[in-house]
Design a protein around this motif. Structure first.
Motif, PDB file in Angstrom:
ATOM      1  N   GLU A 221       0.832  -1.201   0.000  1.00 28.21           N
ATOM      2  CA  GLU A 221       0.000   0.000   0.000  1.00 28.21           C
ATOM      3  C   GLU A 221       0.868   1.252   0.000  1.00 28.21           C
ATOM      4  OE1 GLU A 221      -2.411   2.265  -0.549  1.00 28.21           O
ATOM      5  OE2 GLU A 221      -3.823   0.848   0.378  1.00 28.21           O
ATOM      6  N   THR A 222       0.769   2.040  -1.065  1.00 24.07           N
ATOM      7  CA  THR A 222       1.462   3.331  -1.129  1.00 24.07           C
ATOM      8  C   THR A 222       0.499   4.472  -1.423  1.00 24.07           C
ATOM      9  OG1 THR A 222       1.932   3.112  -3.500  1.00 24.07           O
ATOM     10  CG2 THR A 222       3.580   2.235  -1.977  1.00 24.07           C
ATOM     11  N   VAL A 223      -0.773   4.147  -1.689  1.00 23.58           N
ATOM     12  CA  VAL A 223      -1.749   5.157  -2.121  1.00 23.58           C
ATOM     13  C   VAL A 223      -2.406   5.830  -0.928  1.00 23.58           C
ATOM     14  CG1 VAL A 223      -3.828   5.557  -3.495  1.00 23.58           C
ATOM     15  CG2 VAL A 223      -2.123   3.880  -4.261  1.00 23.58           C
ATOM     16  N   GLY A 224      -2.778   5.039   0.087  1.00 23.04           N
ATOM     17  CA  GLY A 224      -3.337   5.627   1.288  1.00 23.04           C
ATOM     18  C   GLY A 224      -4.847   5.647   1.320  1.00 23.04           C
ATOM     19  N   ALA A 225      -5.410   6.807   1.595  1.00 26.17           N
ATOM     20  CA  ALA A 225      -6.842   6.937   1.868  1.00 26.17           C
ATOM     21  C   ALA A 225      -7.716   6.329   0.782  1.00 26.17           C
ATOM     22  CB  ALA A 225      -7.181   8.410   2.066  1.00 26.17           C
ATOM     23  N   ALA A 226      -7.388   6.548  -0.463  1.00 25.72           N
ATOM     24  CA  ALA A 226      -8.250   6.125  -1.566  1.00 25.72           C
ATOM     25  C   ALA A 226      -8.369   4.613  -1.682  1.00 25.72           C
ATOM     26  CB  ALA A 226      -7.738   6.709  -2.878  1.00 25.72           C
ATOM     27  N   THR A 227      -7.366   3.872  -1.227  1.00 26.87           N
ATOM     28  CA  THR A 227      -7.368   2.420  -1.416  1.00 26.87           C
ATOM     29  C   THR A 227      -7.351   1.639  -0.105  1.00 26.87           C
ATOM     30  OG1 THR A 227      -4.942   2.476  -1.635  1.00 26.87           O
ATOM     31  CG2 THR A 227      -6.224   2.541  -3.669  1.00 26.87           C
ATOM     32  N   THR A 240      -1.069  -9.744   5.490  1.00 30.38           N
ATOM     33  CA  THR A 240      -0.227  -8.609   5.887  1.00 30.38           C
ATOM     34  C   THR A 240      -0.425  -7.437   4.944  1.00 30.38           C
ATOM     35  OG1 THR A 240       1.453 -10.102   6.783  1.00 30.38           O
ATOM     36  CG2 THR A 240       2.137  -7.842   6.322  1.00 30.38           C
ATOM     37  N   LEU A 241      -0.646  -6.270   5.514  1.00 25.77           N
ATOM     38  CA  LEU A 241      -0.715  -5.023   4.762  1.00 25.77           C
ATOM     39  C   LEU A 241       0.539  -4.219   5.095  1.00 25.77           C
ATOM     40  CD1 LEU A 241      -3.852  -2.722   4.486  1.00 25.77           C
ATOM     41  CD2 LEU A 241      -1.535  -1.823   4.472  1.00 25.77           C
ATOM     42  N   VAL A 242       1.374  -3.962   4.090  1.00 19.85           N
ATOM     43  CA  VAL A 242       2.586  -3.166   4.282  1.00 19.85           C
ATOM     44  C   VAL A 242       2.342  -1.795   3.668  1.00 19.85           C
ATOM     45  CG1 VAL A 242       5.067  -3.003   3.924  1.00 19.85           C
ATOM     46  CG2 VAL A 242       3.988  -5.254   4.129  1.00 19.85           C
ATOM     47  N   ILE A 243       2.463  -0.752   4.462  1.00 19.59           N
ATOM     48  CA  ILE A 243       2.200   0.606   3.979  1.00 19.59           C
ATOM     49  C   ILE A 243       3.464   1.444   4.052  1.00 19.59           C
ATOM     50  CG2 ILE A 243       1.291   1.222   6.272  1.00 19.59           C
ATOM     51  CD1 ILE A 243      -0.437   3.348   4.784  1.00 19.59           C
ATOM     52  N   SER A 244       3.756   2.132   2.939  1.00 19.89           N
ATOM     53  CA  SER A 244       4.942   2.989   2.902  1.00 19.89           C
ATOM     54  C   SER A 244       4.643   4.372   2.341  1.00 19.89           C
ATOM     55  CB  SER A 244       6.037   2.341   2.040  1.00 19.89           C
ATOM     56  OG  SER A 244       5.673   2.381   0.676  1.00 19.89           O
ATOM     57  N   GLY A 245       3.376   4.674   2.085  1.00 19.18           N
ATOM     58  CA  GLY A 245       3.071   5.981   1.523  1.00 19.18           C
ATOM     59  C   GLY A 245       1.583   6.257   1.528  1.00 19.18           C
ATOM     60  N   ARG A 266      -2.075  -8.271   9.918  1.00 17.29           N
ATOM     61  CA  ARG A 266      -0.865  -7.537  10.312  1.00 17.29           C
ATOM     62  C   ARG A 266      -0.781  -6.279   9.469  1.00 17.29           C
ATOM     63  NH1 ARG A 266       3.589  -9.717   8.588  1.00 17.29           N
ATOM     64  NH2 ARG A 266       4.972  -8.808  10.150  1.00 17.29           N
ATOM     65  N   VAL A 267      -0.611  -5.135  10.111  1.00 18.64           N
ATOM     66  CA  VAL A 267      -0.379  -3.870   9.418  1.00 18.64           C
ATOM     67  C   VAL A 267       1.026  -3.415   9.769  1.00 18.64           C
ATOM     68  CG1 VAL A 267      -1.089  -1.481   9.104  1.00 18.64           C
ATOM     69  CG2 VAL A 267      -2.818  -3.267   9.443  1.00 18.64           C
ATOM     70  N   VAL A 268       1.883  -3.301   8.767  1.00 16.22           N
ATOM     71  CA  VAL A 268       3.300  -3.036   8.991  1.00 16.22           C
ATOM     72  C   VAL A 268       3.695  -1.741   8.276  1.00 16.22           C
ATOM     73  CG1 VAL A 268       5.639  -3.924   8.740  1.00 16.22           C
ATOM     74  CG2 VAL A 268       3.748  -5.519   9.100  1.00 16.22           C
ATOM     75  N   GLY A 269       4.228  -0.800   9.022  1.00 21.50           N
ATOM     76  CA  GLY A 269       4.767   0.404   8.414  1.00 21.50           C
ATOM     77  C   GLY A 269       6.169   0.145   7.886  1.00 21.50           C
ATOM     78  N   SER A 270       6.493   0.789   6.770  1.00 21.43           N
ATOM     79  CA  SER A 270       7.803   0.588   6.154  1.00 21.43           C
ATOM     80  C   SER A 270       8.241   1.888   5.502  1.00 21.43           C
ATOM     81  CB  SER A 270       7.716  -0.528   5.101  1.00 21.43           C
ATOM     82  OG  SER A 270       8.988  -0.901   4.631  1.00 21.43           O
ATOM     83  N   THR A 271       9.513   2.225   5.681  1.00 20.77           N
ATOM     84  CA  THR A 271      10.010   3.453   5.068  1.00 20.77           C
ATOM     85  C   THR A 271      11.441   3.250   4.586  1.00 20.77           C
ATOM     86  OG1 THR A 271      10.410   5.830   5.419  1.00 20.77           O
ATOM     87  CG2 THR A 271      10.809   4.389   7.294  1.00 20.77           C
TER      88      THR A 271
END
Length: 323
Positions: A221-227, A240-245, A266-271
């Motif tokens: 996930e890099t899109v955020g609110a819209a998706t 697992t949901l990996v979000i970086s943006g 699992r929701v994992v932040g990544s940068t």
């Protein structure tokens, strides 16, 4: 030296503050190295900087850019790791440093003829990798590498959904995921961009928000609110949901908290990624022959053209500037 700079910031009209001009090269602090830039890539981070995110007015003007490949004074061909850690940070993972920054936030960036960086931020460029290709890696491709191989828990044969198709991180996720043996699905608001993602390795493309034929093991996930809601609903139980943006915004209409704990997910932040991960990424490309998708290569003097294309969503892959 010629450089692309943010001279003002504007959240509604970011390109208004962009200037390409001659400026004095920055001094080289002790322990830092000057690199003659052969190629430097454009990222959404640069547009966010022009909007004033992470770049307050007191730091202007600021040379933009995080990514570069170039040559040191002794002829060493290098790729620049863009994460600058606080001198007092003693941890192993550079992304865990709360005082870290990226080039162009506190220190002049890479959209210039030369850039100065801490000596530890230089990684040898493989001989078989061109400067333009190497310049695409330190932000978008490193972000994708960490999301897939450090954070996701995926194994060959698993299904991964990439939200969005065509951006620098998305194209890297598709290429790396296919290379790793994952079944790669993408979504896109543009059917043509989805088709291009399939041509470069995705197994299937779906319209944004479309119901999938089955639930997936992980979502990138890099899109955020819209998706966000679609990402949560697309996951199998235990996925697992990996979000970086959050390019569409950081406040979704529904947080989906009940689904996250009940499924459970699992929701994992990544940068970004570490220097070691950047070295591993370079070895992977050297070994496999995998290469970044370059949308266009422009002279640094024409940087405004690349910025405008990225802001308009007219880019598939990476924009590279060559000083």
């Amino acid at each position: 030296m010629l450089a692309a700079l943010a001279v003002t910031t504007d959240p509604d009209d970011p390109l208004a503050g962009l200037r390409v001009a001659d400026v004095d090269p920055p001094p080289v602090p002790e322990g830092w190295v000057q690199v003659t830039v052969r190629a430097t890539a454009l990222n959404h981070h640069d547009l966010w900087s022009l909007r004033g995110v992470g770049l307050p007015a007191e730091r202007l003007p600021m040379v933009l850019g995080c990514d570069a490949a170039g040559v040191t004074a002794d002829g060493r061909e290098v790729v620049v790791h863009a994460v600058v850690n606080d001198p007092g940070f003693a941890g192993v993972d550079s992304t865990h440093d709360p005082r870290r920054s990226l080039l162009s936030e506190r220190h002049p960036g890479t959209h210039a003829e030369v850039v100065r960086v801490p000596a530890a931020n230089l990684v040898d460029k493989p001989a078989g990798l061109g400067f333009a290709e190497a310049a695409c890696l330190p932000t978008a491709w490193l972000t994708a590498y960490r999301m897939l191989f450090t954070q996701s828990g995926l194994r060959p044969g698993d299904t991964v959904l990439v939200q969005g198709a065509g951006g620098g991180v998305a194209t890297a996720l598709v290429a790396l995921g296919r290379q790793a043996g994952y079944r790669v699905w993408v979504t896109s608001r543009d059917e043509a961009r989805g088709a291009r993602a399939v041509q470069m390795g995705a197994h299937r493309a779906f319209a944004a928000g479309e119901r999938l034929p089955e639930r997936v093991d992980a979502v990138m996930e890099t899109v955020g609110a819209a998706t966000w809601s679609h990402s949560v609903n697309a996951l199998r139980p235990g996925g697992t949901l990996v979000i970086s943006g959050t390019t569409s915004g950081a406040e979704p209409s529904r947080a989906e908290l009940t689904k996250i704990f009940f499924k459970p997910l699992r929701v994992v932040g990544s940068t970004m990624g570490t220097r070691d991960e950047l070295e591993a990424l370079l070895r992977l490309l050297e070994t496999t022959g995998l290469r970044p998708v370059v949308d266009r290569t422009l002279p640094l003097a024409d940087a405004a053209e690349g910025y405008a294309a990225l802001a308009a969503g007219e880019v598939f892959g990476k924009v590279v500037f060559e000083p």
